[in-house]
Design a protein around this motif. Structure first.
Motif, PDB file in Angstrom:
ATOM      1  N   VAL A   1       2.565  -4.861  -6.951  1.00  0.00           N
ATOM      2  CA  VAL A   1       3.437  -5.315  -5.792  1.00  0.00           C
ATOM      3  C   VAL A   1       4.310  -6.435  -6.430  1.00  0.00           C
ATOM      4  N   ALA A   2       4.044  -7.314  -7.448  1.00  0.00           N
ATOM      5  CA  ALA A   2       4.925  -8.536  -8.023  1.00  0.00           C
ATOM      6  C   ALA A   2       5.993  -8.105  -8.614  1.00  0.00           C
ATOM      7  N   TYR A   3       5.676  -6.822  -9.054  1.00  0.00           N
ATOM      8  CA  TYR A   3       6.983  -6.075 -10.144  1.00  0.00           C
ATOM      9  C   TYR A   3       7.505  -4.706  -9.540  1.00  0.00           C
ATOM     10  N   PRO A   4       8.077  -4.996  -8.446  1.00  0.00           N
ATOM     11  CA  PRO A   4       8.472  -3.620  -7.635  1.00  0.00           C
ATOM     12  C   PRO A   4       9.513  -2.938  -8.387  1.00  0.00           C
ATOM     13  N   HIS A   5      10.244  -3.525  -9.382  1.00  0.00           N
ATOM     14  CA  HIS A   5      11.418  -3.105 -10.055  1.00  0.00           C
ATOM     15  C   HIS A   5      10.809  -2.144 -11.377  1.00  0.00           C
TER      16      HIS A   5
ATOM     17  N   ILE B   1       0.445   9.261   9.398  1.00  0.00           N
ATOM     18  CA  ILE B   1       1.296   8.905   8.148  1.00  0.00           C
ATOM     19  C   ILE B   1      -0.011   8.387   7.242  1.00  0.00           C
ATOM     20  N   ASP B   2      -0.062   8.800   5.988  1.00  0.00           N
ATOM     21  CA  ASP B   2      -1.210   8.588   5.271  1.00  0.00           C
ATOM     22  C   ASP B   2      -0.830   8.123   3.771  1.00  0.00           C
ATOM     23  N   VAL B   3      -1.702   7.049   3.350  1.00  0.00           N
ATOM     24  CA  VAL B   3      -1.308   6.616   2.003  1.00  0.00           C
ATOM     25  C   VAL B   3      -2.456   6.692   1.228  1.00  0.00           C
ATOM     26  N   GLY B   4      -3.576   6.205   1.868  1.00  0.00           N
ATOM     27  CA  GLY B   4      -4.798   6.526   1.120  1.00  0.00           C
ATOM     28  C   GLY B   4      -4.947   5.145   0.068  1.00  0.00           C
ATOM     29  N   ASN B   5      -4.224   4.028   0.242  1.00  0.00           N
ATOM     30  CA  ASN B   5      -4.235   2.831  -0.493  1.00  0.00           C
ATOM     31  C   ASN B   5      -5.172   1.969   0.015  1.00  0.00           C
ATOM     32  N   ALA B   6      -6.309   1.642  -0.837  1.00  0.00           N
ATOM     33  CA  ALA B   6      -7.278   0.434  -0.343  1.00  0.00           C
ATOM     34  C   ALA B   6      -6.731  -1.044  -0.874  1.00  0.00           C
ATOM     35  N   ALA B   7      -6.038  -1.056  -1.943  1.00  0.00           N
ATOM     36  CA  ALA B   7      -5.626  -2.259  -2.469  1.00  0.00           C
ATOM     37  C   ALA B   7      -4.327  -2.701  -1.720  1.00  0.00           C
TER      38      ALA B   7
ATOM     39  N   VAL C   1      -0.988  -3.083  -4.908  1.00  0.00           N
ATOM     40  CA  VAL C   1      -0.649  -1.787  -5.519  1.00  0.00           C
ATOM     41  C   VAL C   1       0.208  -1.140  -4.819  1.00  0.00           C
ATOM     42  N   ILE C   2       1.312  -1.093  -5.380  1.00  0.00           N
ATOM     43  CA  ILE C   2       2.393   0.265  -4.885  1.00  0.00           C
ATOM     44  C   ILE C   2       1.972   1.768  -5.091  1.00  0.00           C
ATOM     45  N   PRO C   3       1.534   2.381  -3.991  1.00  0.00           N
ATOM     46  CA  PRO C   3       1.135   3.518  -4.243  1.00  0.00           C
ATOM     47  C   PRO C   3       1.766   4.724  -5.167  1.00  0.00           C
ATOM     48  N   GLN C   4       1.345   5.701  -5.389  1.00  0.00           N
ATOM     49  CA  GLN C   4       1.829   6.803  -5.896  1.00  0.00           C
ATOM     50  C   GLN C   4       2.324   7.767  -4.774  1.00  0.00           C
TER      51      GLN C   4
END
Length: 382
Positions: free
Chosen positions: A198-202, A240-246, A249-252
């Motif tokens: 998330v710190a490097y969204p680019h 709406i589902d992402v399944g991202n526990a962190a 982290v930007i999810p896939q």
């Protein structure tokens, strides 16, 4: 004049026999055999139609026109857990019949057969009476009523008017007749991006962003102001589902589910094309990939008020002592297929406990519904 309530053929024993068949979609579990035996004794010609794992039954009394058809389904949804009694025992307690199919809709089938038996005991229809029953209504509904109707048409069989026994009533039995149903479209959307920090969204592509843009754009559109007999169409995002526990982290991937209940202003194909255009445009702006899938869909139907609905209203008023209203609310039914072959409407018990644990209905309501169906036959063939 209808026979007295004390002498009318009682639908309750037949309803219990049907409910004791554990006919969870798509299994008929003997339920069609119970119906076939009853109708054969009344002089009906019965024929089974099998498509995939689904058994369907068509039965007809007489050869002349018009052909009035009772339609419905003997399949039920799974019982679930927490019942106070066996969901397939069909127990009667305190004047109520408990079990799967008590409301939706084995009792209605029993009432239809009892009404037919009573009517034929005192009259001969100038025309024909038929039954169209499936084991696929509660499931995908693709190997039941739809292909059976096509097979009947190919054989030269014609149905003129049809009454479906779905549980249409709300506050009291007979207060609502469904002369239409909205269409339904379920769509799943999945956005795929590139996972990253998330710190490097680019360095990443966040699929959540175009997915939320898609949802917002879809919800922002006013679909219509209603149609004759129908409320405005409505879209609801159901998941709406992402399944991202962190958190870092930007999810896939991210996915969305939606449903549209639509009136006759729309087709499922046109609505899906619109959803697809909106989702693809949002994905392109974000550099993401998108895939869409139709989970299920059904078309609307509408029977314009006229002689047929007037006949049904008069019969209900005679049986219940009050006039019903015509409505198009609620879920879907196999009437959406029947509409292409005959004028169709729905009338049945209260839907309050349909699909619930401890599904039940009032015993006397079933008997009154049988008298109502008999009144329909008497007026139809008068």
């Amino acid at each position: 004049m209808l026979m007295d309530a004390r002498t009318i053929a009682d639908p309750i024993p037949l309803a219990q026999a049907l409910m004791r068949c554990a006919s969870v979609t798509p299994m008929e579990a003997g339920a069609l055999g119970v119906v076939e035996a009853e109708l054969t004794r009344l002089g009906f010609r019965c024929k089974r139609y099998r498509f995939g794992p689904v058994e369907n039954l068509y039965a007809r009394f007489g050869d002349a026109s018009p052909n009035f058809c009772f339609a419905g389904h003997v399949d039920v949804v799974p019982p679930g857990e927490g019942w106070k009694s066996d969901p397939f025992a069909a127990e009667i307690r305190d004047g109520k019949l408990y079990g799967r199919g008590a409301a939706d809709m084995k009792t209605a089938i029993a009432a239809m057969i009892a009404a037919t038996k009573n009517y034929l005991a005192r009259a001969k229809p100038v025309g024909s009476i038929s039954f169209l029953l499936t084991c696929d209504e509660e499931g995908p509904a693709v190997e039941g009523t739809k292909p059976t109707l096509a097979a009947l048409a190919a054989e030269g069989e014609k149905i003129d008017h049809c009454l479906v026994g779905e549980p249409t009533s709300e506050d009291c039995v007979g207060d609502v007749i469904k002369n239409g149903r909205r269409g339904s479209l379920n769509v799943s959307i999945e956005m795929s991006g590139k996972q990253g920090h998330v710190a490097y969204p680019h360095r990443a592509i966040n699929p959540v962003t175009p997915l939320m843009e898609t949802a917002a754009a879809l919800k922002a559109r006013k679909l219509d102001d209603g149609a004759p007999g129908f409320d405005p169409s409505n879209l609801e995002v159901t998941s709406i589902d992402v399944g991202n526990a962190a958190h870092n982290v930007i999810p896939q991937r991210a996915s969305l589910k939606l449903n549209i209940r639509f009136n006759t202003n729309h087709t499922g194909e046109a609505l899906y094309a619109w959803i697809e255009d909106v989702a693809e445009a949002a994905a392109a702006r974000a550099g993401a990939q998108v895939s869409l899938r139709i989970a299920s869909r059904s078309v609307p139907f509408y029977t314009t008020p006229g002689p047929f609905t007037d006949l049904l209203i008069a019969a209900v008023t005679e049986a219940f002592g009050r006039a019903p209203v015509l409505a198009t609310t609620g879920g879907t039914s196999d009437a959406r297929y029947i509409k292409d072959y005959a004028q169709v409407a729905e009338l049945g018990l209260r839907n309050e406990t349909a699909h619930m644990v401890d599904e039940h209905c009032d015993v006397e309501d079933v008997r009154t519904l049988a008298r109502c169906y008999e009144a329909v036959l008497a007026r139809y063939f008068s």
